[in-house]
Design a protein around this motif. Sequence first.
Motif, PDB file in Angstrom:
ATOM      1  N   GLU A   1       0.832  -1.210   0.000  1.00 38.09           N
ATOM      2  CA  GLU A   1       0.000   0.000   0.000  1.00 38.09           C
ATOM      3  C   GLU A   1       0.866   1.260   0.000  1.00 38.09           C
ATOM      4  OE1 GLU A   1      -0.438  -2.572   2.132  1.00 38.09           O
ATOM      5  OE2 GLU A   1      -2.474  -3.286   1.766  1.00 38.09           O
TER       6      GLU A   1
ATOM      7  N   PHE B   1       2.413   1.806  -3.447  1.00 41.27           N
ATOM      8  CA  PHE B   1       1.471   2.302  -4.452  1.00 41.27           C
ATOM      9  C   PHE B   1       1.329   3.822  -4.407  1.00 41.27           C
ATOM     10  CE2 PHE B   1      -2.611   3.109  -6.492  1.00 41.27           C
ATOM     11  CZ  PHE B   1      -2.454   2.377  -7.663  1.00 41.27           C
TER      12      PHE B   1
ATOM     13  N   TRP C   1       1.474  -8.560  -6.733  1.00 40.47           N
ATOM     14  CA  TRP C   1       1.705  -8.764  -5.299  1.00 40.47           C
ATOM     15  C   TRP C   1       1.924 -10.250  -5.087  1.00 40.47           C
ATOM     16  CZ3 TRP C   1      -1.903  -5.687  -1.556  1.00 40.47           C
ATOM     17  CH2 TRP C   1      -1.383  -5.707  -0.267  1.00 40.47           C
TER      18      TRP C   1
ATOM     19  N   LYS D   1      -5.249  -2.398  -6.566  1.00 41.12           N
ATOM     20  CA  LYS D   1      -4.187  -1.578  -7.166  1.00 41.12           C
ATOM     21  C   LYS D   1      -3.121  -2.440  -7.821  1.00 41.12           C
ATOM     22  CE  LYS D   1      -5.120   1.931  -3.800  1.00 41.12           C
ATOM     23  NZ  LYS D   1      -5.032   2.133  -2.391  1.00 41.12           N
ATOM     24  N   TYR D   2      -2.668  -3.447  -7.118  1.00 39.78           N
ATOM     25  CA  TYR D   2      -1.715  -4.398  -7.684  1.00 39.78           C
ATOM     26  C   TYR D   2      -2.437  -5.716  -7.893  1.00 39.78           C
ATOM     27  CZ  TYR D   2       1.993  -1.164  -6.355  1.00 39.78           C
ATOM     28  OH  TYR D   2       2.791  -0.064  -6.238  1.00 39.78           O
TER      29      TYR D   2
END
Length: 180
Positions: free
Chosen positions: A8, A11, A68, A96-97
């Motif tokens: 996190e 990102f 990830w 996000k990933y």
Amino acid sequence: TARLMTAEELFVLPDDGYEYELVRGELRRMPPPGQDHGECAGNAALPLLLYAKQTGLATVFINDTGFWLERDPDTVRGPDIAVVLNDRLPPRPRPKYATVRPDLVTEVASPSDSRREIEEKIEDYRRAGVPLIVYLFPDERVVWVDGAGRERVVLTEADVLDCSAVLPGLPPIRVADLFR
């Protein structure tokens, strides 16, 4: 002891012109790749993109999309090319990933990459269960074919790369075409 970074936190790093990966919580900065690297990655992406568009079976991720691979501490790798079979992709909106492991990863070695760094990256992918890892070495014009549960095979320009066990119906790729 240095504090480990999370995915996190990675990102939301501000853009400073560099690419980063997170390896077991440790931030690793990577310079932008050179021309030969980019050309070789493009050559490798073309048959995969055509396969994905023609069959609709897979999605190709380029431009160092973050995957990830491990948690606590976090590992986020950004392969040059990653392919995921569509039936394994989560529905949108996606995190996000990518939290799904790739079915195929392709990396292009840069002159600044040490063999230790290359082996570490391959081991990260293997530990995550990536079944097919294709590592291109433009300076040597060879390809390492690796993956979870596989013995490494080294291919030369006289060989063909067969990814059909992971990507059904993908025609063999001439190794020489990856380095043109």
